[in-house]
Write an enzyme that holds these catalytic residues in place. Structure first.
Site, PDB file in Angstrom:
ATOM      1  N   ASP A 163      -8.350 -10.526   7.231  1.00 14.76           N
ATOM      2  CA  ASP A 163      -9.191  -9.369   6.928  1.00 14.76           C
ATOM      3  C   ASP A 163      -8.519  -8.490   5.876  1.00 14.76           C
ATOM      4  O   ASP A 163      -9.104  -8.134   4.856  1.00 14.76           O
ATOM      5  CB  ASP A 163      -9.437  -8.555   8.203  1.00 14.76           C
ATOM      6  CG  ASP A 163     -10.227  -7.293   7.907  1.00 14.76           C
ATOM      7  OD1 ASP A 163      -9.645  -6.374   7.294  1.00 14.76           O
ATOM      8  OD2 ASP A 163     -11.418  -7.232   8.232  1.00 14.76           O
ATOM      9  N   TYR A 164      -7.262  -8.134   6.131  1.00 17.59           N
ATOM     10  CA  TYR A 164      -6.537  -7.274   5.188  1.00 17.59           C
ATOM     11  C   TYR A 164      -6.534  -7.900   3.784  1.00 17.59           C
ATOM     12  O   TYR A 164      -6.777  -7.232   2.779  1.00 17.59           O
ATOM     13  CB  TYR A 164      -5.077  -7.105   5.634  1.00 17.59           C
ATOM     14  CG  TYR A 164      -4.820  -6.124   6.746  1.00 17.59           C
ATOM     15  CD1 TYR A 164      -3.669  -6.223   7.514  1.00 17.59           C
ATOM     16  CD2 TYR A 164      -5.702  -5.082   7.041  1.00 17.59           C
ATOM     17  CE1 TYR A 164      -3.390  -5.325   8.529  1.00 17.59           C
ATOM     18  CE2 TYR A 164      -5.444  -4.179   8.056  1.00 17.59           C
ATOM     19  CZ  TYR A 164      -4.271  -4.309   8.798  1.00 17.59           C
ATOM     20  OH  TYR A 164      -3.997  -3.406   9.809  1.00 17.59           O
ATOM     21  N   HIS A 166       0.834  -1.210   0.000  1.00 13.31           N
ATOM     22  CA  HIS A 166       0.000   0.000   0.000  1.00 13.31           C
ATOM     23  C   HIS A 166       0.868   1.259   0.000  1.00 13.31           C
ATOM     24  O   HIS A 166       1.397   1.660   1.027  1.00 13.31           O
ATOM     25  CB  HIS A 166      -0.944  -0.006   1.196  1.00 13.31           C
ATOM     26  CG  HIS A 166      -1.812  -1.219   1.216  1.00 13.31           C
ATOM     27  ND1 HIS A 166      -1.643  -2.242   2.124  1.00 13.31           N
ATOM     28  CD2 HIS A 166      -2.820  -1.612   0.401  1.00 13.31           C
ATOM     29  CE1 HIS A 166      -2.533  -3.195   1.875  1.00 13.31           C
ATOM     30  NE2 HIS A 166      -3.255  -2.836   0.836  1.00 13.31           N
ATOM     31  N   PHE A 172     -12.534  -6.800  10.973  1.00 10.66           N
ATOM     32  CA  PHE A 172     -13.142  -5.497  11.259  1.00 10.66           C
ATOM     33  C   PHE A 172     -14.479  -5.388  10.527  1.00 10.66           C
ATOM     34  O   PHE A 172     -14.512  -5.448   9.294  1.00 10.66           O
ATOM     35  CB  PHE A 172     -12.200  -4.383  10.805  1.00 10.66           C
ATOM     36  CG  PHE A 172     -10.744  -4.705  11.045  1.00 10.66           C
ATOM     37  CD1 PHE A 172      -9.838  -4.721   9.988  1.00 10.66           C
ATOM     38  CD2 PHE A 172     -10.300  -5.048  12.306  1.00 10.66           C
ATOM     39  CE1 PHE A 172      -8.510  -5.043  10.199  1.00 10.66           C
ATOM     40  CE2 PHE A 172      -8.959  -5.376  12.527  1.00 10.66           C
ATOM     41  CZ  PHE A 172      -8.059  -5.381  11.462  1.00 10.66           C
ATOM     42  N   ASP A 181      -8.399  -6.231   0.558  1.00 18.13           N
ATOM     43  CA  ASP A 181      -7.660  -5.911  -0.683  1.00 18.13           C
ATOM     44  C   ASP A 181      -8.249  -6.691  -1.861  1.00 18.13           C
ATOM     45  O   ASP A 181      -8.399  -6.158  -2.961  1.00 18.13           O
ATOM     46  CB  ASP A 181      -6.168  -6.245  -0.512  1.00 18.13           C
ATOM     47  CG  ASP A 181      -5.466  -5.279   0.446  1.00 18.13           C
ATOM     48  OD1 ASP A 181      -4.427  -5.653   1.008  1.00 18.13           O
ATOM     49  OD2 ASP A 181      -5.975  -4.145   0.643  1.00 18.13           O
ATOM     50  N   ASP A 226     -16.890  -3.962   8.709  1.00 19.68           N
ATOM     51  CA  ASP A 226     -17.162  -2.768   7.884  1.00 19.68           C
ATOM     52  C   ASP A 226     -18.277  -3.099   6.908  1.00 19.68           C
ATOM     53  O   ASP A 226     -19.098  -3.978   7.170  1.00 19.68           O
ATOM     54  CB  ASP A 226     -15.880  -2.379   7.148  1.00 19.68           C
ATOM     55  CG  ASP A 226     -15.563  -3.368   6.034  1.00 19.68           C
ATOM     56  OD1 ASP A 226     -15.166  -2.961   4.954  1.00 19.68           O
ATOM     57  OD2 ASP A 226     -15.771  -4.575   6.261  1.00 19.68           O
TER      58      ASP A 226
HETATM   59  N1  LIG Z   1     -12.506  -4.841   7.166  1.00 16.31           N
HETATM   60  C1  LIG Z   1     -11.749  -3.822   6.739  1.00 16.31           C
HETATM   61  N2  LIG Z   1     -12.330  -2.633   6.506  1.00 16.31           N
HETATM   62  C2  LIG Z   1     -11.527  -1.640   6.065  1.00 16.31           C
HETATM   63  C3  LIG Z   1     -10.164  -1.776   5.844  1.00 16.31           C
HETATM   64  C4  LIG Z   1      -9.703  -0.504   5.400  1.00 16.31           C
HETATM   65  C5  LIG Z   1      -8.347  -0.082   5.026  1.00 16.31           C
HETATM   66  N3  LIG Z   1      -7.331  -0.894   5.588  1.00 16.31           N
HETATM   67  C6  LIG Z   1      -6.128  -0.892   4.853  1.00 16.31           C
HETATM   68  C7  LIG Z   1      -5.223   0.073   5.456  1.00 16.31           C
HETATM   69  C8  LIG Z   1      -4.139  -0.513   5.908  1.00 16.31           C
HETATM   70  C9  LIG Z   1      -4.116  -1.904   5.555  1.00 16.31           C
HETATM   71  O1  LIG Z   1      -3.122  -2.050   4.609  1.00 16.31           O
HETATM   72  C10 LIG Z   1      -5.450  -2.220   4.930  1.00 16.31           C
HETATM   73  O2  LIG Z   1      -5.331  -2.718   3.650  1.00 16.31           O
HETATM   74  C11 LIG Z   1     -10.801   0.333   5.358  1.00 16.31           C
HETATM   75  N4  LIG Z   1     -11.865  -0.370   5.759  1.00 16.31           N
HETATM   76  C12 LIG Z   1     -13.273  -0.002   5.751  1.00 16.31           C
HETATM   77  O3  LIG Z   1     -13.748  -0.313   4.442  1.00 16.31           O
HETATM   78  C13 LIG Z   1     -14.727   0.669   4.057  1.00 16.31           C
HETATM   79  C14 LIG Z   1     -14.134   1.458   2.913  1.00 16.31           C
HETATM   80  O4  LIG Z   1     -14.104   0.613   1.793  1.00 16.31           O
HETATM   81  P1  LIG Z   1     -14.011   1.315   0.326  1.00 16.31           P
HETATM   82  O5  LIG Z   1     -15.296   2.178   0.219  1.00 16.31           O
HETATM   83  O6  LIG Z   1     -13.955   0.162  -0.634  1.00 16.31           O
HETATM   84  O7  LIG Z   1     -12.747   2.166   0.362  1.00 16.31           O
HETATM   85  C15 LIG Z   1     -14.941   1.549   5.266  1.00 16.31           C
HETATM   86  O8  LIG Z   1     -15.917   0.961   6.104  1.00 16.31           O
HETATM   87  C16 LIG Z   1     -13.582   1.449   5.955  1.00 16.31           C
HETATM   88  O9  LIG Z   1     -13.673   1.746   7.338  1.00 16.31           O
HETATM   89  C17 LIG Z   1      -9.566  -3.047   6.097  1.00 16.31           C
HETATM   90  O10 LIG Z   1      -8.365  -3.285   5.927  1.00 16.31           O
HETATM   91  N5  LIG Z   1     -10.412  -4.026   6.541  1.00 16.31           N
END
Ligand SMILES: Nc1nc2c(c(CN[C@H]3C=C[C@H](O)[C@@H]3O)cn2[C@@H]2O[C@H](COP(=O)(O)O)[C@@H](O)[C@H]2O)c(=O)[nH]1
Length: 341
Positions: free
Chosen positions: A314-315, A53, A237, A319, A239
């Site tokens: 999750d990550y 990232h 997480f 992705d 989301d």
């Molecule tokens: N479960 C889960 N939810 C995550 C993330 C992340 C970002 N994490 C990255 C950052 C550092 C690491 O490298 C991760 O790759 C954002 N979100 C949530 O997603 C939604 C946004 O989605 P979209 O509209 O498509 O961008 C929003 O609810 C946001 O709170 C995650 O990793 N896991």
């Protein structure tokens, strides 16, 4: 009176009595099989947080930790009514949407000399400044800008009063315990209190608090103050993207009634029974995927670089959702507008 059930306990309770969302056992096993070849690869390890990232900080210093705290304090609700009309932020020649539009705006501000990751700054930043810092390069603004402004002021003031203005001090207070850090965050910062009621019990998802702990682990590369002994106790997480990708992969299923609602784009309110079932079953689904994957790794004698946990799954799945947006077109995500995820 004890606090809410933990996210894992909450997820188990919800999955056992859910009426509109179901964890599909065969789907869980299929996803674990899909993940097995990645288990020994570069993507399912803590170093991927930086390697994959480009917007994430590459350093592991105090400034990087405060970058993580700022972005996870605002890490919510990026979805737009239509995918064609959404907030986009251009940074270094690339356009970013969703969560990455937030990170791009933060990095753009820093490049412009705005100390947006400094608590002294955002404790008193004005609404006008927040509009400018998080401005979109389309005519669609970032959602909930006023709420983001209020949360910045509130969070900055608390970080100054209780932690000397640096989230690293909060991390140090946790004594390398993920659970201790999680509780320090939810006890001190109100906007992280992602708790609600289900079947007469107080439950927690703590989505932003859990991802903050995980991203702190990531930015510190699992070393030093970020060497959390209990990082595996952190769940996925909850989301709005993970449920969508789990449904796409067949590990999560919706009742016809709920699917019809989601396909129509109907909003669900935070704490609604169906919204809670989606979030709780998603967490439980990833817990089961992890358990089955660990069994497969054991059975095949596969060598992994570190322990495979729900954070790394999750990550990877988040992705994966990003990279397979087109394939997921037919699978709706649930629309809840709130400051918790
Ligand atoms: N479960 C889960 N939810 C995550 C993330 C992340 C970002 N994490 C990255 C950052 C550092 C690491 O490298 C991760 O790759 C954002 N979100 C949530 O997603 C939604 C946004 O989605 P979209 O509209 O498509 O961008 C929003 O609810 C946001 O709170 C995650 O990793 N896991």
């Amino acid at each position: 009176m004890g606090g809410p059930l933990t996210p894992r306990e909450s997820a188990k309770l919800i999955a056992e009595s859910s009426r509109d969302v179901f964890v599909d056992g065969a789907g869980v096993r299929r996803v674990a099989e899909l993940l097995l070849p990645q288990a020994c690869g570069p993507e399912l390890q803590v170093q991927a947080w930086k390697a994959l990232h480009e917007l994430n900080p590459q350093a592991a210093d105090e400034a990087a930790v405060n970058w993580v705290f700022l972005t996870d304090t605002l890490n919510f609700s990026f979805w737009s009514e239509s995918d064609e009309r959404r907030c986009l932020v251009g940074y270094k020649g690339k356009m970013y949407s969703g969560f990455w539009s937030l990170c791009a705006a933060v990095n753009r501000a820093l490049d412009e000399g705005v100390p947006i990751t400094s608590a002294t700054y955002y404790a008193t930043v004005t609404l006008g400044q927040v509009h400018h810092i998080f401005r979109s390069d389309t005519d669609v603004p970032m959602p909930l800008i006023e709420e983001r402004h209020q949360i910045l002021n509130e969070t900055g003031k608390i970080l100054l009063e209780k932690f000397g203005g640096s989230f690293l001090n909060c991390v140090k207070k946790s004594g390398k315990s993920a659970q201790k850090l999680l509780h320090l965050v939810v006890e001190n910062f109100p906007s992280y209190r992602d708790v609600t009621n289900f079947a007469g019990k107080q439950i927690s998802f703590y989505k932003r608090a859990q991802i903050l702990v995980a991203d702190t682990w990531g930015v510190l590369e699992g070393k030093g103050d970020g060497c959390f002994q209990d990082i595996s106790s952190i769940t996925m997480f909850a989301d709005y993207r993970l449920p969508q990708v789990l449904a796409h992969l067949g590990a999560l299923r919706y009742s016809d009634e709920l699917l019809k609602k989601l396909l129509k784009g109907e909003m669900l309110s935070y704490g609604d029974k169906q919204e809670v079932e989606i979030r709780g079953c998603s967490i439980w689904c990833v817990e089961l995927i992890r358990d089955y994957l660990l069994m497969l790794i054991e059975k095949k004698g596969a060598k992994t670089s570190g322990e495979i946990n729900s954070v790394l799954l999750d990550y990877y799945l988040w992705d994966y959702a990003r990279d397979h947006r087109a394939d997921m077109k037919g699978i709706p995500f649930h629309r809840t507008r709130c400051i918790y995820y």
